[in-house]
Design a protein around this motif. Structure first.
Motif: not given
Length: 118
Positions: A4-6, A20-21, A31-34
């Protein structure tokens, strides 16, 4: 294992700086973006995310926006969620020595739904 990306908002961008978005399309906030999705967004140079936005009147609210990928500092991480799961209310009340009967819990839940629905 999925990565995932922070994404942390930079100053003077749509989202509140240093916050954080998250994945705009997720049904859960936090939930983070993969990494795989992020790499696809990189091709366009923009990314659809949601997080905290500060409006002109100073009010902070959750909002979503299509932003440039350069508006964030990115770190690859293993964790899907940044926000820990909250402790169920029943457990909190039990620890506090408070008991609520089943009918009252049901009524409180239904009242909450009606409030949310307007």
């Amino acid at each position: 294992m999925t990565k995932y990306v922070k994404l942390i908002a930079r100053p003077n961008t749509w989202f509140k700086a240093a916050t954080e978005v998250f994945d705009y399309d997720s049904d859960e906030y936090g939930k983070r973006i993969t990494l795989e999705s992020y790499n696809k967004w990189l091709e366009s140079g923009t990314i659809l995310a949601r997080g905290i936005h500060i409006y002109e009147d100073g009010v902070e609210a959750e909002d979503g926006e299509l932003c440039g990928v350069n508006e964030f500092d990115m770190t690859i991480v293993d964790d899907e969620k940044n926000i820990s799961w909250p402790q169920p209310l029943g457990e909190i009340l039990k620890e506090a020595g408070v008991t609520i009967d089943k009918q009252t819990r049901k009524q409180n839940f239904e009242d909450g739904i009606r409030y949310i629905q307007g």
